[in-house]
Every structure is written in C-alpha cells, then in structure tokens.
Design a protein around this motif. Structure first.
Motif, mmCIF file in Angstrom:
data_model
loop_
_atom_site.group_PDB
_atom_site.id
_atom_site.type_symbol
_atom_site.label_atom_id
_atom_site.label_comp_id
_atom_site.label_asym_id
_atom_site.label_seq_id
_atom_site.Cartn_x
_atom_site.Cartn_y
_atom_site.Cartn_z
ATOM 1 N N PHE A 223 0.839 -1.189 0.000
ATOM 2 C CA PHE A 223 0.000 0.000 0.000
ATOM 3 C C PHE A 223 0.886 1.254 0.000
ATOM 4 O O PHE A 223 2.005 1.232 0.518
ATOM 5 C CB PHE A 223 -0.905 0.017 1.237
ATOM 6 N N PRO A 224 0.386 2.353 -0.548
ATOM 7 C CA PRO A 224 1.152 3.597 -0.510
ATOM 8 C C PRO A 224 1.257 4.120 0.919
ATOM 9 O O PRO A 224 0.340 3.953 1.721
ATOM 10 C CB PRO A 224 0.337 4.551 -1.390
ATOM 11 N N GLU A 225 2.384 4.733 1.230
ATOM 12 C CA GLU A 225 2.575 5.328 2.550
ATOM 13 C C GLU A 225 3.369 6.613 2.381
ATOM 14 O O GLU A 225 4.332 6.667 1.614
ATOM 15 C CB GLU A 225 3.313 4.376 3.485
ATOM 16 N N THR A 226 2.965 7.640 3.100
ATOM 17 C CA THR A 226 3.588 8.946 2.935
ATOM 18 C C THR A 226 4.104 9.511 4.247
ATOM 19 O O THR A 226 3.447 9.409 5.289
ATOM 20 C CB THR A 226 2.591 9.958 2.330
ATOM 21 N N LEU A 227 5.279 10.081 4.175
ATOM 22 C CA LEU A 227 5.830 10.906 5.242
ATOM 23 C C LEU A 227 5.933 12.327 4.710
ATOM 24 O O LEU A 227 6.125 12.535 3.511
ATOM 25 C CB LEU A 227 7.221 10.431 5.664
ATOM 26 N N VAL A 228 5.830 13.295 5.587
ATOM 27 C CA VAL A 228 5.992 14.693 5.200
ATOM 28 C C VAL A 228 7.112 15.287 6.030
ATOM 29 O O VAL A 228 7.063 15.249 7.269
ATOM 30 C CB VAL A 228 4.686 15.489 5.391
ATOM 31 N N ALA A 229 8.139 15.797 5.348
ATOM 32 C CA ALA A 229 9.276 16.416 6.029
ATOM 33 C C ALA A 229 8.975 17.890 6.267
ATOM 34 O O ALA A 229 8.673 18.632 5.323
ATOM 35 C CB ALA A 229 10.543 16.249 5.197
ATOM 36 N N VAL A 230 9.033 18.302 7.525
ATOM 37 C CA VAL A 230 8.726 19.676 7.912
ATOM 38 C C VAL A 230 9.892 20.262 8.704
ATOM 39 O O VAL A 230 10.688 19.544 9.298
ATOM 40 C CB VAL A 230 7.438 19.755 8.760
ATOM 41 N N SER A 231 9.963 21.568 8.693
ATOM 42 C CA SER A 231 10.956 22.288 9.485
ATOM 43 C C SER A 231 10.251 22.892 10.693
ATOM 44 O O SER A 231 9.241 23.590 10.543
ATOM 45 C CB SER A 231 11.597 23.390 8.636
ATOM 46 N N VAL A 232 10.763 22.603 11.885
ATOM 47 C CA VAL A 232 10.110 23.039 13.121
ATOM 48 C C VAL A 232 11.111 23.714 14.045
ATOM 49 O O VAL A 232 12.206 23.202 14.282
ATOM 50 C CB VAL A 232 9.460 21.841 13.851
ATOM 51 N N ILE A 233 10.716 24.859 14.564
ATOM 52 C CA ILE A 233 11.471 25.543 15.616
ATOM 53 C C ILE A 233 10.521 25.705 16.798
ATOM 54 O O ILE A 233 9.578 26.492 16.752
ATOM 55 C CB ILE A 233 11.995 26.904 15.153
ATOM 56 N N CYS A 234 10.753 24.923 17.830
ATOM 57 C CA CYS A 234 9.835 24.864 18.966
ATOM 58 C C CYS A 234 10.550 25.347 20.228
ATOM 59 O O CYS A 234 11.688 24.949 20.496
ATOM 60 C CB CYS A 234 9.350 23.426 19.143
ATOM 61 N N ALA A 235 9.904 26.201 20.988
ATOM 62 C CA ALA A 235 10.465 26.701 22.244
ATOM 63 C C ALA A 235 9.339 26.935 23.235
ATOM 64 O O ALA A 235 8.161 26.857 22.886
ATOM 65 C CB ALA A 235 11.258 27.988 22.008
ATOM 66 N N GLU A 236 9.689 27.228 24.473
ATOM 67 C CA GLU A 236 8.681 27.366 25.526
ATOM 68 C C GLU A 236 7.830 28.617 25.373
ATOM 69 O O GLU A 236 6.794 28.741 26.013
ATOM 70 C CB GLU A 236 9.352 27.348 26.896
ATOM 71 N N SER A 237 8.254 29.544 24.541
ATOM 72 C CA SER A 237 7.455 30.734 24.268
ATOM 73 C C SER A 237 7.598 31.102 22.798
ATOM 74 O O SER A 237 8.584 30.748 22.134
ATOM 75 C CB SER A 237 7.910 31.920 25.134
ATOM 76 N N GLU A 238 6.591 31.840 22.297
ATOM 77 C CA GLU A 238 6.631 32.295 20.899
ATOM 78 C C GLU A 238 7.838 33.199 20.658
ATOM 79 O O GLU A 238 8.523 33.093 19.643
ATOM 80 C CB GLU A 238 5.332 33.044 20.584
ATOM 81 N N GLU A 239 8.104 34.071 21.611
ATOM 82 C CA GLU A 239 9.224 35.004 21.477
ATOM 83 C C GLU A 239 10.553 34.264 21.397
ATOM 84 O O GLU A 239 11.407 34.574 20.559
ATOM 85 C CB GLU A 239 9.230 35.973 22.666
ATOM 86 N N LYS A 240 10.720 33.260 22.261
ATOM 87 C CA LYS A 240 11.950 32.482 22.250
ATOM 88 C C LYS A 240 12.110 31.736 20.926
ATOM 89 O O LYS A 240 13.200 31.703 20.343
ATOM 90 C CB LYS A 240 11.941 31.489 23.410
ATOM 91 N N ALA A 241 11.036 31.164 20.445
ATOM 92 C CA ALA A 241 11.095 30.426 19.182
ATOM 93 C C ALA A 241 11.496 31.351 18.035
ATOM 94 O O ALA A 241 12.322 30.991 17.185
ATOM 95 C CB ALA A 241 9.751 29.765 18.897
ATOM 96 N N ARG A 242 10.936 32.533 17.993
ATOM 97 C CA ARG A 242 11.269 33.491 16.935
ATOM 98 C C ARG A 242 12.740 33.890 16.987
ATOM 99 O O ARG A 242 13.383 34.094 15.960
ATOM 100 C CB ARG A 242 10.391 34.739 17.067
ATOM 101 N N SER A 243 13.276 33.989 18.188
ATOM 102 C CA SER A 243 14.681 34.398 18.331
ATOM 103 C C SER A 243 15.639 33.322 17.835
ATOM 104 O O SER A 243 16.812 33.611 17.567
ATOM 105 C CB SER A 243 14.986 34.720 19.797
ATOM 106 N N LEU A 244 15.160 32.076 17.711
ATOM 107 C CA LEU A 244 16.008 30.969 17.275
ATOM 108 C C LEU A 244 15.964 30.741 15.773
ATOM 109 O O LEU A 244 16.673 29.871 15.254
ATOM 110 C CB LEU A 244 15.565 29.677 17.984
#
Length: 303
Positions: A223-244
């Motif tokens: 059967f067909p099977e799909t993975l999706v490659a994504v880029s993620v920057i995760c931090a404890e706050s939105e501000e911290k994540a943006r700074s990274l």
C-alpha cells in the motif's frame, strides 16, 4: 515514552543534516548527531534519519550508512535511515549490500530513503561518480535493479546475483522528493514517498494524491505510505522560538515556529490537508542545546 500530550496520535521522526554549528570540528558534530538519536529514541520518536552531503562546508555526513551503523549499536528501538542516500552516485548492488548488512545488524529497524540530488557542488559530484546528469537519467534502471536486489530477484545476463548478506526483513524503501516527479518514481517502484514540504513550493496535497493514485504494489510494499518532512522551531514561548530562527539566507522555504501547542495545532492542520501518516522533522536551530530542546518539547516531554 512521550508525555501525555495531544501529540501522541501524531507520529514523529527526526531528520538530521548533521551540521557543524559554530565551527565545531566534525568529531563534535557527529557526537551531537549520536546524542540526538539516543534522546530521540527515549522521547518516543519513530525514526532517526541522517542526510548525505558531499564537500559542503558545515555538514559532517558524507556516508550516513556508517553513522547509522554506530547509532544502531547505541540504541535499541528507533528505526534508522537515510534522508537521503543519493542513488545516482552508486551501484545499486553496493547499496543493497550495505543496507542488507545494516538490516542484519539491526533487525526490523532500517530504512533506505533515496534521493536524486547531487548533494554537493558540481566538481564534487564529478569527483565522486563522474557524469552525474547521465546517472540521473539512468535513475529508473538503477531503481529497478535496487528493488530487484531487495526482492531477491536480480539477474545479470540471465544469472541470479544476490546482495548478501540477506536479512530476514529487508529495509523499508522510501523515495524523497519535492514534486510530482519524485512521487511518480515512488509510485512506479512501489516505495513509500517522503514529501519535502519545508523545501518545496509545490501543492503538497496534489503531489501526494498523484502518488497514491499511481502507486503500484510490489513485494516490498502493498500500500502507498507517505511521510511529510517539515521544518520546526519549537520553544517554551513564541518570542523564544522566533529568536532561534536561522538567517533569511537559509534554503528552507517555510518553518513552523512557536510554542509546542501552536506547533501541535499546525501539524494537525497540515496532516488533515496532506493525509500523511507521519512527520519527519528537521530542526534548523543553529545551536545544539536549543535544537535538542526543540525536539524534546515537540515530543511532549516534561523536565
């Protein structure tokens, strides 16, 4: 195991380019890759995949299969694979032998993700394998031979040839791509398909739909099977994540950036749109500790 979070129903895996951040030597970068794989297993990630690159400054992995062999000896459960092994550079038999051997050493844990890119500058590609463009044109023949080796059905001039040692369970084979052409290869040869969402401006839903509709079942995958490659920057706050967030010169088209709850929501939306079974997560934060923390938070772990 993952923490008790909403992320439990979304399968997550790790894509590691094995970067050399802050001019560290390659020895350090490789130890950080090993550390990431070990933590990823503990946090419940399903796969750890390492990329292949050649003569690119700041990247330390030209032979992911060697790195995976070492990581396999340091882990017990997590699947190990390439994202991607660049098949146009190599003999299909040699690739099959290497991944059969990895599969014997790590039963039921090996993935072979295949790519068609050169993985480096033109002169490095020529030094590695000669006429790369011709090898890309020969990709259908190479893929056919590779699949036949894994199905134990390859013949040369009418004589059976085996890629020994032959494991009880062959590696899972995946094709990586950013457009419908990669999906057509995956469908034609009956492999899984990994859509590089974070490197593509294509309509992912259309690309994956075409792959599923054209998929041809084979001995390796029914059967067909799909993975999706994504880029993620995760931090404890939105501000911290943006700074990274890395500089704008990064080749990444889009990243999911923010607090774990926001990332969870975005992944669920994306999964509903694309219908994928799993996300392969690349974290482009140019700092090893912050990168590790991003993966920990994404997995729903608590300190």
């Amino acid at each position: 195991m993952r923490g008790k979070s909403q992320m439990q129903s979304i399968k997550l895996s790790v894509l590691d380019l094995v970067p050399q951040y802050n001019d560290v030597p390659p020895e350090t970068a490789l130890q950080e890759a090993i550390r990431l794989a070990i933590h990823s297993e503990a946090w419940g990630y399903d796969r750890y995949w390492a990329a292949e690159h050649h003569d690119l400054e700041g990247l330390a992995c030209a032979s992911p299969e060697i790195l995976l062999s070492h990581i396999g000896a340091r882990t017990q459960r997590i699947r190990l694979g390439t994202g991607a092994l660049l098949l146009p550079h190599y003999s299909p038999m040699k690739v099959a032998e290497s991944f059969h051997l990895l599969s014997c050493l790590n039963p039921g844990r090996i993935d072979l993700g295949i790519g068609r890119a050169p993985g480096g500058p033109a002169h490095a590609s020529m030094a590695l394998s000669g006429n790369f463009l011709q090898h890309v044109a020969d990709m259908p023949t190479s893929m056919d031979a590779l699949i036949k080796f894994f199905e134990d059905g390859y013949q040369y001039e009418g004589h059976p040839v085996k890629a020994r040692p032959i494991p009880k369970e062959p590696p899972q084979v995946w094709m990586l791509g950013t457009n419908e052409k990669g999906g057509k290869y995956a469908a034609e040869f009956g492999t899984g398909y990994v859509f590089g969402h974070f490197m593509s401006e294509q309509d992912g839903a259309r690309v994956l739909r075409a792959y599923r509709e054209e998929f041809r079942p084979g001995k390796l995958r029914h059967f067909p099977e799909t993975l999706v490659a994504v880029s993620v920057i995760c931090a404890e706050s939105e501000e911290k994540a943006r700074s990274l967030t890395p500089p704008a010169s990064s080749p990444i088209v889009n990243s999911l950036v923010g607090h774990p709850d926001k990332i969870q929501c975005e992944l669920r939306k994306l999964q509903r749109t694309l219908g994928n079974s799993e996300f392969l997560v690349h974290c482009p934060i140019p700092d090893y500790e912050a990168r590790l923390e991003s993966y920990r938070l994404l997995a729903g772990q608590r300190c």
